[in-house]
Design an enzyme around this catalytic site. Structure first.
Site, mmCIF file in Angstrom:
data_model
loop_
_atom_site.group_PDB
_atom_site.id
_atom_site.type_symbol
_atom_site.label_atom_id
_atom_site.label_comp_id
_atom_site.label_asym_id
_atom_site.label_seq_id
_atom_site.Cartn_x
_atom_site.Cartn_y
_atom_site.Cartn_z
ATOM 1 N N ILE A 103 0.824 -1.209 0.000
ATOM 2 C CA ILE A 103 0.000 0.000 0.000
ATOM 3 C C ILE A 103 0.857 1.258 0.000
ATOM 4 O O ILE A 103 0.334 2.384 -0.007
ATOM 5 C CB ILE A 103 -0.954 0.034 1.214
ATOM 6 C CG1 ILE A 103 -0.169 -0.085 2.534
ATOM 7 C CG2 ILE A 103 -1.999 -1.059 1.107
ATOM 8 C CD1 ILE A 103 -1.034 0.047 3.768
ATOM 9 N N GLY A 104 2.170 1.099 -0.008
ATOM 10 C CA GLY A 104 3.070 2.247 -0.039
ATOM 11 C C GLY A 104 4.498 1.784 -0.199
ATOM 12 O O GLY A 104 4.829 0.622 0.058
ATOM 13 N N GLY A 133 11.887 1.059 2.103
ATOM 14 C CA GLY A 133 11.139 -0.188 2.212
ATOM 15 C C GLY A 133 9.703 -0.061 1.742
ATOM 16 O O GLY A 133 9.218 1.028 1.432
ATOM 17 N N VAL A 160 5.508 -0.793 2.336
ATOM 18 C CA VAL A 160 4.488 -0.863 3.376
ATOM 19 C C VAL A 160 3.382 -1.803 2.888
ATOM 20 O O VAL A 160 2.906 -1.670 1.754
ATOM 21 C CB VAL A 160 3.894 0.519 3.683
ATOM 22 C CG1 VAL A 160 2.859 0.424 4.801
ATOM 23 C CG2 VAL A 160 4.997 1.497 4.064
ATOM 24 N N LYS A 193 5.612 -2.074 7.755
ATOM 25 C CA LYS A 193 6.707 -1.591 6.920
ATOM 26 C C LYS A 193 7.928 -2.469 7.127
ATOM 27 O O LYS A 193 8.446 -2.599 8.236
ATOM 28 C CB LYS A 193 7.063 -0.139 7.230
ATOM 29 C CG LYS A 193 8.223 0.348 6.364
ATOM 30 C CD LYS A 193 8.266 1.841 6.200
ATOM 31 C CE LYS A 193 9.289 2.230 5.145
ATOM 32 N NZ LYS A 193 9.302 3.668 4.845
ATOM 33 N N ASP A 236 12.429 12.484 7.662
ATOM 34 C CA ASP A 236 11.943 12.044 6.346
ATOM 35 C C ASP A 236 10.514 12.537 6.123
ATOM 36 O O ASP A 236 9.622 11.759 5.780
ATOM 37 C CB ASP A 236 12.024 10.525 6.225
ATOM 38 C CG ASP A 236 11.976 10.053 4.772
ATOM 39 O OD1 ASP A 236 12.293 10.859 3.879
ATOM 40 O OD2 ASP A 236 11.626 8.889 4.526
ATOM 41 N N GLY A 292 8.846 3.431 -0.488
ATOM 42 C CA GLY A 292 9.758 4.559 -0.387
ATOM 43 C C GLY A 292 11.182 4.063 -0.474
ATOM 44 O O GLY A 292 11.430 2.892 -0.771
#
Length: 384
Positions: A102-103, A108, A110, A124, A228, A105
Site C-alpha cells: 500500500i506504499g 522499504g 508498506v 513496513k 523524512d 519509499g
C-alpha cells in the site's frame, strides 16, 4: 534408677533439639523457595507499572540476544502482550505479497496486514542490511521511546520485529491512504476512483502535519527529529485528518546542549532534503522545517518535489523549490496552483493558498538560521 531417668532426659532433650533444628532448616528452605518463585512476578509487576514510560518487551524464545524477535505496544499496564515473529508478519501480509503493498519509499515497502486477532495494520519492512550489534540495540531503544509517543496527528507505532537482519515496523492502518496517493494518483479512492483532494482538505492536512512536527520538536524532552517528512509519510484518516508516520529514520536528540539539536546521520528523500544535509552539516530540527516547507509547496502545486520543472525563462529545467521561489518573487503565485482544485484567482481560497506559499518560502530558506521553528509555523498556519 536415677541413672536411667537422667538417660531418658538426655535422650528426650537431644530429640527435641534435633527436631527443632530440622524444623528450622525446613522453614528456611521453604522461605528461600518462596522467594525464588516470587521473583518473576515481582519483575513483571515492576515492568507493568513502568509501562507508561518504558514500553514492555516480549521476547521469542530460542534466539540469540542479537537476533531477537520482539514487539512492544503503547498500551495500558494491564494489557496483555503479544509476540510478533517474522513468520507471523509474513503470514499476515500473504508472504509480503506485492498484492498487499500500500506504499513504498527509499527505505522499504508498506503492506496491509491482518493479524491473527483480526486487526488490520500497516507493516513496513525496512530494506537494506541492518547492524545486528550495537546499532540494533540503539534502534530498539529509540523505537521504545517512539512507540510511547501519543498525539492525534501521529500515526501510532504499534510494534516492532527484529529477526536476523529483518527490521519491521507495525503501525495503525489508515484506510484513506497517503497524501502522496491523493496528490499524485495511487490506490486512494473516492466513490470508486482516484479523487482530487479539494483545497479545504489540503489546508487541514497541512495544519495536522505541522502539529505533529511541533509536538516532536517542542512537545517532549528530548526532542525527536523525523528526518523524512514527505507526502508518502503523511497518512489520512476518514475525515482527512493528517497523521505523520514512518519513524524508521527518526532519532531521539541527546547530548550536550550545544549539540542537542543535531543528528549526525544524514537521511531523507531527494527533493525534500535541506541543503545543509548535502553539505554534511547533519540533520537538525531546521532540516525538518525545510522538508515541511517543501511539503507545503507540494500540497499547493500538486507537483512532486523530486521531478524537474520547466522554468518560464528559457525552458531551463529547475527543481520545485527554485521554481516556486521564482514565481513567488515575481508575484505569480496564481500560476503555480494545482488547477485540479478549481481555485479562482480571487477569493478566500486563493488568499489561503498564497498564505501557505509564504510560509513555505520562509521554511525553505537556504540558511537554516533564518527558518521559523515549527511552533512559529503552527501559529502562522492557524492565522491562514
Amino acid at each position: 534408677m536415677e541413672n536411667a531417668v537422667v538417660g531418658l532426659i538426655v535422650v528426650a532433650g537431644t530429640s527435641v533439639a534435633v527436631a527443632a533444628l530440622c524444623l528450622l532448616l525446613a522453614f528456611l528452605c521453604r522461605r528461600h523457595s518462596s522467594k525464588s518463585r516470587l521473583k518473576p512476578c515481582s519483575r513483571q509487576r515492576c515492568c507493568s507499572a513502568a509501562a507508561g514510560s518504558t514500553l514492555p518487551v516480549s521476547v521469542s524464545d530460542g534466539m540469540t540476544p542479537d537476533y531477537l524477535s520482539w514487539s512492544f505496544y503503547s498500551t495500558t499496564a494491564e494489557a496483555s502482550l503479544q509476540k510478533l515473529s517474522l513468520a507471523d508478519l509474513a503470514a499476515a501480509t500473504g508472504g509480503f505479497s506485492p498484492d498487499n503493498i500500500i506504499g513504498d519509499g527509499s527505505f522499504g515497502f508498506v503492506y496491509r496486514a491482518v493479524l491473527p486477532d483480526g486487526a488490520a495494520v500497516a507493516v513496513k519492512r525496512l530494506s537494506g542490511d541492518c547492524d545486528a550489534g550495537a546499532g540494533n540495540r540503539e534502534f530498539r531503544a529509540e523505537l521504545e521511546v517512539l512507540g510511547s509517543l501519543s498525539h492525534s496527528n501521529l500515526a501510532r507505532l504499534l510494534g516492532y520485529c527484529a529477526d536476523g537482519r529483518d527490521r519491521i515496523l507495525v503501525y495503525e492502518l489508515l484506510e484513506r491512504g497517503s497524501l502522496d496517493a491523493w496528490l499524485h494518483g495511487g490506490d486512494a479512492d473516492d466513490s470508486g476512483g482516484t479523487g482530487t483532494l479539494p483545497w479545504p482538505a489540503r489546508l487541514r492536512v497541512a495544519r495536522g502535519a505541522a502539529a505533529a512536527l511541533e509536538f516532536l520538536h517542542h512537545g517532549r524532552r528530548p526532542p525527536v527529529l523525523h528526518r523524512d517528512v514527505k507526502s508518502s509519510n503523511v497518512l489520512l484518516s476518514e475525515g482527512f485528518e493528517a497523521k505523520l508516520a514512518d519513524f524508521g529514520l527518526a532519532r531521539i536528540i541527546r547530548g550536550s546542549p550545544a549539540k542537542s539539536h543535531v543528528s549526525t546521520q544524514a537521511a531523507g528523500t531527494v527533493g525534500y532534503v535541506a541543503p545543509e544535509i548535502w553539505d554534511g552539516v547533519g540533520a537538525t530540527t531546521m532540516a525538518d522545517v525545510y522538508s515541511f516547507g517543501v511539503l507545503l509547496i507540494e500540497i499547493v502545486t500538486g507537483k512532486r518535489p523530486s521531478w524537474p520543472i520547466k522554468a518560464s525563462i528559457g525552458d531551463k529545467e529547475v527543481n520545485l523549490v527554485d521554481w516556486t521561489r521564482e514565481k513567488i518573487h515575481a508575484g505569480q503565485a496564481w500560476e503555480i496552483l494545482d488547477r485540479r482544485m478549481g481555485i479562482q484567482s480571487q477569493g478566500t481560497e486563493m488568499e489561503e493558498a498564497k498564505g501557505l506559499l509564504e510560509i513555505a518560502r520562509r521554511c525553505i530558506d537556504s540558511a537554516a538560521k533564518n527558518r521559523p521553528t515549527m511552533e512559529d509555523v503552527v501559529a502562522m498556519l492557524n492565522k491562514v
